[in-house]
Design a protein around this motif. Structure first.
Motif, PDB file in Angstrom:
ATOM      1  N   ARG A   1       0.831  -1.201   0.000  1.00  0.00           N
ATOM      2  CA  ARG A   1       0.000   0.000   0.000  1.00  0.00           C
ATOM      3  C   ARG A   1       0.865   1.250   0.000  1.00  0.00           C
ATOM      4  O   ARG A   1       0.583   2.220  -0.702  1.00  0.00           O
ATOM      5  CB  ARG A   1      -0.953  -0.007   1.200  1.00  0.00           C
ATOM      6  N   GLU A   2       1.925   1.268   0.791  1.00  0.00           N
ATOM      7  CA  GLU A   2       2.839   2.418   0.795  1.00  0.00           C
ATOM      8  C   GLU A   2       3.471   2.604  -0.584  1.00  0.00           C
ATOM      9  O   GLU A   2       3.606   3.723  -1.075  1.00  0.00           O
ATOM     10  CB  GLU A   2       3.926   2.208   1.853  1.00  0.00           C
ATOM     11  N   LEU A   3       3.845   1.511  -1.205  1.00  0.00           N
ATOM     12  CA  LEU A   3       4.419   1.575  -2.549  1.00  0.00           C
ATOM     13  C   LEU A   3       3.433   2.202  -3.527  1.00  0.00           C
ATOM     14  O   LEU A   3       3.776   3.116  -4.285  1.00  0.00           O
ATOM     15  CB  LEU A   3       4.807   0.169  -3.017  1.00  0.00           C
ATOM     16  N   HIS A   4       2.200   1.740  -3.498  1.00  0.00           N
ATOM     17  CA  HIS A   4       1.210   2.216  -4.465  1.00  0.00           C
ATOM     18  C   HIS A   4       0.724   3.628  -4.161  1.00  0.00           C
ATOM     19  O   HIS A   4       0.472   4.404  -5.079  1.00  0.00           O
ATOM     20  CB  HIS A   4       0.030   1.237  -4.517  1.00  0.00           C
ATOM     21  N   GLU A   5       0.585   3.968  -2.895  1.00  0.00           N
ATOM     22  CA  GLU A   5       0.049   5.281  -2.549  1.00  0.00           C
ATOM     23  C   GLU A   5       1.079   6.393  -2.663  1.00  0.00           C
ATOM     24  O   GLU A   5       0.750   7.523  -3.048  1.00  0.00           O
ATOM     25  CB  GLU A   5      -0.512   5.255  -1.124  1.00  0.00           C
ATOM     26  N   ILE A   6       2.327   6.086  -2.340  1.00  0.00           N
ATOM     27  CA  ILE A   6       3.353   7.132  -2.257  1.00  0.00           C
ATOM     28  C   ILE A   6       4.352   7.072  -3.406  1.00  0.00           C
ATOM     29  O   ILE A   6       4.669   8.088  -4.024  1.00  0.00           O
ATOM     30  CB  ILE A   6       4.108   7.053  -0.909  1.00  0.00           C
ATOM     31  N   HIS A   7       4.855   5.907  -3.734  1.00  0.00           N
ATOM     32  CA  HIS A   7       6.015   5.806  -4.615  1.00  0.00           C
ATOM     33  C   HIS A   7       5.695   5.461  -6.069  1.00  0.00           C
ATOM     34  O   HIS A   7       6.593   5.513  -6.908  1.00  0.00           O
ATOM     35  CB  HIS A   7       6.999   4.779  -4.049  1.00  0.00           C
ATOM     36  N   LEU A   8       4.470   5.126  -6.385  1.00  0.00           N
ATOM     37  CA  LEU A   8       4.129   4.787  -7.763  1.00  0.00           C
ATOM     38  C   LEU A   8       3.331   5.853  -8.524  1.00  0.00           C
ATOM     39  O   LEU A   8       3.333   5.825  -9.761  1.00  0.00           O
ATOM     40  CB  LEU A   8       3.358   3.459  -7.811  1.00  0.00           C
ATOM     41  N   PRO A   9       2.618   6.769  -7.864  1.00  0.00           N
ATOM     42  CA  PRO A   9       1.815   7.719  -8.632  1.00  0.00           C
ATOM     43  C   PRO A   9       2.591   8.544  -9.652  1.00  0.00           C
ATOM     44  O   PRO A   9       2.098   8.797 -10.762  1.00  0.00           O
ATOM     45  CB  PRO A   9       1.195   8.606  -7.544  1.00  0.00           C
TER      46      PRO A   9
END
Length: 738
Positions: A245-253
């Motif tokens: 979730r941290e990856l998708h919410e913060i680092h992938l957008p």
């Protein structure tokens, strides 16, 4: 073979790729996936001032009967050892590129040209290239349109010099500013980074599409995919502890936005995700990037990242096979990819997988028109200096001001002090080529040049950026005590010197001279040099009103002892002029913080969009940042009206209630009320800068896209203000997740 389909410029690109691929041997295919040598090893200066190619280039092109790509032909810095005496400048860079390309084509049985890949972190990293402010400064502008124009200029310079592909940092998010590469990030927020990444891709590549790139446009490689800003302890290339979730919410957008904008390529990061390094992470590079997102561009490995996989696979042959099978198309200096022929023959990876990677490399070459045009058609664009100044001016951020700035008519003597006051070398940031003498403007030079008649500008350095030598402080005290105002210019530096020791991938192994930031220069704390604090205390103790200017590549911790504080994130060679204009009131402070500024490193991590838990303070210190994300003052004042929700938009009236022209950045945050997962305190979801004359009022309309569930919308001028603002509820469809 002149009648071969791949040589027909009117044929569809995919048809040309298939035809050429069908004619290639396995060895030739492997060669297209290698970017083995350093570009500066491909040439040398001749006694008559020209260039000749080296035996190293001959050997590399003979190895695979051609060359897939060549990195850094025009790179100049302390690592490459290239300077104005040995490297190509604006006058002869294109000729060198053409010389290399002619050789590559002549060594290729099928006449396949090479991709010339260059670093373009904040302007083309080449001699005489325009140096722009670093990404953190771009983030402080909150101005995607301005960044798009700057990116377009950088691409045009690259192509005019014969380069093809731009390596550009964009995807890393600052979660720990101790990281030396903080300066390469747009900030701590994924939405801000996404908007600026879109602008970058539009500016460099032009209108999205599959056609040929214009002569002044360059395909971008977005760095780094993904999560490299989340390394533990702020240490470069360290482990990361990323949940999905941290990856998708913060680092992938930001990466998602770049892909949607049509980015030609991404670079796999060094870090791991769930224990697997990105360059060997099939779930990330193939499952997510290609299958879920539909990305059909190129994936490049970061420098020597493929060979690092041997720690997992046991040897470099199998490391190359793992990276290729995971989704890497083009290596960077690795040995592992040079053995892909053996890997295919041993059954470690299928030739069809290799063919798919080769096809992506060839497709980019066709889209660049390299088979039709080997000469450089364009002249370098004009206006780089003014554009660099414009970005620097827009990024200068006023954090505190107790009536000291701008410098008024009642001030007749100004003492300009500090180790950053009279230098341009430390305004440039990492990944910068050597500058010709006289390039740029320091804060001192600009103040002297722009000062109104009768303003006496005095100078004393006081101390160095690093170390504890305070022997120069008494002179600075004397100058401050004899003046009406002290301008104290402090900060850090990413300037490398020939004495710097480098890792094989160019990261600094030791910090020399006054270097306190940059790749490989991580800090355990966020302090300035000890003597800088002593200088600050001494100058403030004189009782002379003091304005502190920080020129830096990351947030540094500074006490609130001076009545005024400006920050400029490595503003480039002409950044001193932008700072001086703001100090004198010739320009308005327009920047807003793209990162939270901590009170101390002991608080870290400190960012506004943390999870919405009982975020308590410490017994010995506040848990809140000293200055919040989005914060920035002006020389005028603004009033925001009551926000109005209209469908999927929010409107707010903004009025300049002061006596000067100024720019405010309207920031829209959402607060999730009912969610199936634990929410964050706030999330930026829209923003827009608005410039107003005194007394002027304007209605700002901002779209609310991609919302889901029941949320609260808050409009404010910073994250801190948004926390205390009145929320306006909105229930959005559940099928459009943020």
């Amino acid at each position: 073979m002149s009648d071969a389909l791949y040589r027909d410029p009117t044929a569809p690109v995919d048809a040309r790729v298939r035809d050429l691929l069908s004619r290639m041997t396995l060895r030739e295919k492997v060669g297209q996936l290698n970017q083995r040598m350093y570009g500066w090893d491909a040439y040398r200066r001749t006694p008559d001032g020209g260039f000749e190619l080296t035996e190293a280039l001959y050997a590399e092109t003979d190895r695979f009967q051609g060359l897939g790509a060549l990195y850094g032909l025009q790179r100049a810095d302390a690592w490459s050892g290239v300077d104005h005496g040995s490297g190509p400048g604006a006058a002869d860079g294109a000729a060198l590129a053409e010389l290399v390309q002619r050789h590559v084509v002549s060594r290729s049985r099928l006449g396949i040209p090479a991709l010339l890949v260059e670093e373009v972190p904040h302007g083309h990293m080449a001699l005489d290239g325009t140096v722009l402010p670093v990404n953190l400064a771009v983030g402080a502008t909150w101005d995607p349109d301005l960044h798009e124009r700057a990116a377009a200029h950088a691409a045009a310079e690259l192509r005019a010099r014969g380069g093809h592909v731009a390596l550009v940092s964009a995807l890393d998010i600052v979660r720990d500013p101790r990281w030396g590469r903080t300066e390469e990030c747009f900030g701590e927020d994924p939405y801000l980074a996404a908007r600026l990444t879109e602008a970058l891709v539009r500016g460099m590549q032009g209108v999205p599409g599959d056609g040929v790139f214009a002569a002044d446009k360059a395909p971008v490689v977005l760095k780094h995919f993904a999560g490299q800003g989340a390394t533990v302890g702020g240490r470069n290339s360290a482990e990361s502890e990323l949940g999905l979730r941290e990856l998708h919410e913060i680092h992938l957008p930001a990466a998602r936005a770049g892909v949607r904008a049509g980015a030609a390529a991404v670079m796999a990061a060094y870090n791991e995700v769930d224990g697997m390094p990105c360059s060997g992470n099939r779930a990330l590079l193939t499952g997510l990037l290609r299958e879920d997102w539909g990305f059909d561009g190129l994936v490049m490995a970061d420098g020597l990242a493929v060979d690092r996989l041997a720690r997992i696979t046991g040897d470099k042959v199998s490391a190359g096979a793992l990276a290729l099978d995971s989704g890497v198309d083009l290596s960077l200096w690795d040995e592992g990819f040079t053995h892909l022929e053996e890997a295919v023959e041993r059954g470690l990876v299928k030739e069809t997988v290799l063919d798919a990677a080769v096809a992506r490399v060839l497709r980019l070459k066709f889209r660049l028109g390299l088979f039709e045009q080997q000469h450089t058609p364009a002249s370098p664009p004009a206006g780089g200096e003014e554009l660099s100044k414009e970005v620097a001016r827009a990024a200068v951020t006023l954090l505190r001001n107790d009536g000291v700035l701008p410098i008024g008519a009642n001030v007749s003597r100004v003492a300009v002090l500090g180790p950053q006051a009279a230098t341009t070398a430390h305004q440039l940031g990492d990944y910068t080529a050597p500058q010709r003498p006289g390039t740029g403007s320091s804060v001192l030079d600009a103040l002297r040049r722009l000062a109104p008649p009768g303003l006496d500008v005095r100078y004393a350095p006081g101390c160095a950026l690093t170390g504890a030598d305070v022997s120069g402080i008494p002179e600075a005290i004397a100058q401050a005590a004899a003046s009406d105002l002290a301008v104290l210019v402090l900060g850090g530096s990413s300037a490398r010197t020939p004495e710097t020791e480098f890792d094989a991938n160019g990261a600094a192994l030791n910090a020399v001279s006054e270097m306190t930031c940059g790749e490989g220069v991580d800090l355990a704390g966020l302090g300035l040099g000890a003597a800088q604090y002593a200088l600050l205390d001494a100058v403030v103790a004189t009782g002379t009103p003091t304005a502190v200017v920080l020129v830096q590549g990351r947030p540094h911790v500074l006490p609130d002892t001076a009545p005024a504080l400006l920050t400029a994130w490595y503003p480039g060679p002409w950044g001193g002029e932008a700072i001086a204009e703001v100090l004198l009131g010739l320009a308005e402070p327009a920047g807003r913080l793209p990162v939270s500024v901590p009170r101390s490193a002991a608080q870290l991590p400190v960012y506004y969009n943390h999870k919405d838990t009982e975020y308590g303070g410490y017994v010995d210190e506040s848990a809140e940042p000293r200055y919040s994300f989005g914060h920035g003052l002006s020389y005028t004042s603004f009033a925001y009206g009551e926000p109005r929700l209209t469908g999927r938009t929010v409107e707010v009236d903004v009025t300049n209630t002061g006596r000067r022209y100024g720019r405010s950045v309207v920031q829209v945050y959402l607060r999730r009320l009912i969610t199936p997962f634990w929410p964050r305190t706030l999330e930026l979801c829209a923003f827009e800068g608005v410039a107003l004359a005194p007394g002027e009022c304007r209605t700002v309309t901002l779209p609310l896209e991609g919302l889901s569930g029941t949320v609260e919308i808050r409009v404010a001028a910073s994250a801190k203000e948004a926390l205390g603002a009145l929320g306006h509820s909105l229930t959005a469809p559940d099928d459009t997740p943020l």
